[in-house]
Design a protein around this motif. Sequence first.
Motif, short mmCIF file in Angstrom:
data_model
loop_
_atom_site.label_atom_id
_atom_site.label_comp_id
_atom_site.label_asym_id
_atom_site.label_seq_id
_atom_site.Cartn_x
_atom_site.Cartn_y
_atom_site.Cartn_z
N THR A 112 0.86 -1.18 0.00
CA THR A 112 0.00 0.00 0.00
C THR A 112 0.90 1.24 0.00
O THR A 112 2.12 1.14 -0.05
N GLU A 113 0.30 2.40 0.10
CA GLU A 113 1.09 3.62 0.14
C GLU A 113 1.94 3.72 1.40
O GLU A 113 2.98 4.38 1.42
N THR A 114 1.51 3.05 2.47
CA THR A 114 2.24 3.16 3.74
C THR A 114 2.73 1.84 4.31
O THR A 114 3.53 1.86 5.24
N ALA A 115 2.27 0.71 3.78
CA ALA A 115 2.55 -0.56 4.44
C ALA A 115 2.94 -1.65 3.44
O ALA A 115 2.49 -1.67 2.29
N LEU A 116 3.77 -2.58 3.94
CA LEU A 116 4.13 -3.78 3.21
C LEU A 116 3.71 -4.99 4.03
O LEU A 116 4.13 -5.13 5.18
N PHE A 117 2.88 -5.85 3.43
CA PHE A 117 2.55 -7.16 3.99
C PHE A 117 3.32 -8.16 3.15
O PHE A 117 2.95 -8.45 2.01
N ALA A 118 4.41 -8.70 3.72
CA ALA A 118 5.40 -9.40 2.91
C ALA A 118 5.33 -10.93 3.02
O ALA A 118 6.12 -11.60 2.35
N GLY A 119 4.41 -11.46 3.82
CA GLY A 119 4.45 -12.90 3.99
C GLY A 119 5.83 -13.32 4.46
O GLY A 119 6.39 -12.74 5.40
N ASP A 120 6.42 -14.31 3.76
CA ASP A 120 7.73 -14.80 4.17
C ASP A 120 8.84 -14.43 3.18
O ASP A 120 9.98 -14.88 3.37
N VAL A 121 8.53 -13.66 2.15
CA VAL A 121 9.58 -13.36 1.17
C VAL A 121 10.68 -12.50 1.78
O VAL A 121 11.86 -12.65 1.47
N VAL A 122 10.31 -11.58 2.66
CA VAL A 122 11.28 -10.76 3.38
C VAL A 122 10.70 -10.49 4.77
O VAL A 122 9.51 -10.27 4.92
N VAL A 123 11.57 -10.55 5.78
CA VAL A 123 11.14 -10.27 7.15
C VAL A 123 12.19 -9.37 7.80
O VAL A 123 13.33 -9.28 7.33
N HIS A 124 11.79 -8.72 8.88
CA HIS A 124 12.75 -7.86 9.57
C HIS A 124 13.71 -8.68 10.42
O HIS A 124 14.94 -8.54 10.34
N ASP A 125 13.17 -9.56 11.25
CA ASP A 125 13.99 -10.37 12.15
C ASP A 125 13.32 -11.72 12.34
O ASP A 125 12.12 -11.79 12.53
N ASP A 126 14.11 -12.77 12.24
CA ASP A 126 13.50 -14.11 12.35
C ASP A 126 14.40 -15.12 13.05
O ASP A 126 14.19 -16.32 12.96
N GLY A 127 15.43 -14.64 13.76
CA GLY A 127 16.32 -15.55 14.46
C GLY A 127 17.49 -16.02 13.61
O GLY A 127 18.48 -16.52 14.14
N ALA A 128 17.38 -15.90 12.29
CA ALA A 128 18.51 -16.21 11.40
C ALA A 128 19.31 -14.95 11.12
O ALA A 128 20.53 -14.92 11.31
N PHE A 129 18.61 -13.91 10.66
CA PHE A 129 19.22 -12.61 10.43
C PHE A 129 18.32 -11.55 11.07
O PHE A 129 17.10 -11.68 11.05
N ASP A 130 18.92 -10.51 11.57
CA ASP A 130 18.16 -9.38 12.10
C ASP A 130 18.29 -8.19 11.16
O ASP A 130 19.31 -8.02 10.48
N ASP A 131 17.24 -7.37 11.12
CA ASP A 131 17.25 -6.14 10.33
C ASP A 131 17.44 -6.42 8.84
O ASP A 131 18.19 -5.72 8.16
N GLY A 132 16.74 -7.46 8.37
CA GLY A 132 16.78 -7.77 6.95
C GLY A 132 17.02 -9.23 6.69
O GLY A 132 18.16 -9.65 6.49
N SER A 133 15.97 -10.04 6.68
CA SER A 133 16.08 -11.47 6.43
C SER A 133 15.11 -11.85 5.32
O SER A 133 14.41 -11.00 4.76
#
Length: 205
Positions: free
Chosen positions: A118-139
């Motif tokens: 949207t103009e203000t939000a991203l709903f990304a599913g699992d293609v990209v996440v912020h933090d997931d225990g593998a990488f932080d700030d871009g996984s």
Amino acid sequence: MSVRVVTSGAASFTCNAFLVVGDTTTLVDAGAYDGVVDEIRAHVDALDQVVVTHQHTDHVQQLDAVVDAFEGPDVYAYADHPLRTHALADGDTVQVGDQAADVVFTPGHAPDHISLVTETALFAGDVVVHDDGAFDDGSFGRTDMPGQSRERLIGSLRELLARMPDSVSEFYAGHGGVFEGDVRAVAERALDRAQRRDPKYPDDQ
């Protein structure tokens, strides 16, 4: 945009399911949390639609229960599903809460994966996440299982960045925490890691 994580109370593995309240009250993914229906009912009496980012079990396990409980909301998904009422395709627009969302086809983690921008939000599913225990700030979603592809995921991240407005500052991913800030920078870091072939898991290729 009014967004609530309605799977935060789960003790077992699930994705994040997001309730977006507005003109078109929308659930983005149903998750695998047995209590999701009660959580939704704590905030709204009616649900207009469910949008499925992809059909991995942790994202759709409770879809039947949600549809039954809210008497047949519309169900949007890219791939066929017995409960799907509307097929999604790349470039479609779907209303999410009070905002129009661009549907971006983002395979790699799953062959039927879509993201919502949207103009203000991203709903990304699992293609990209912020933090997931593998990488932080871009996984990014894992690509080491059958039907997954690191190359397709890299292409999806590039496409997502090309189509995401600079005004996007809210990031809702299938796993990890909700992020507010420079969403583009997070996605760029995820792309860089994916392109370097950084493995998320020991067997990841």
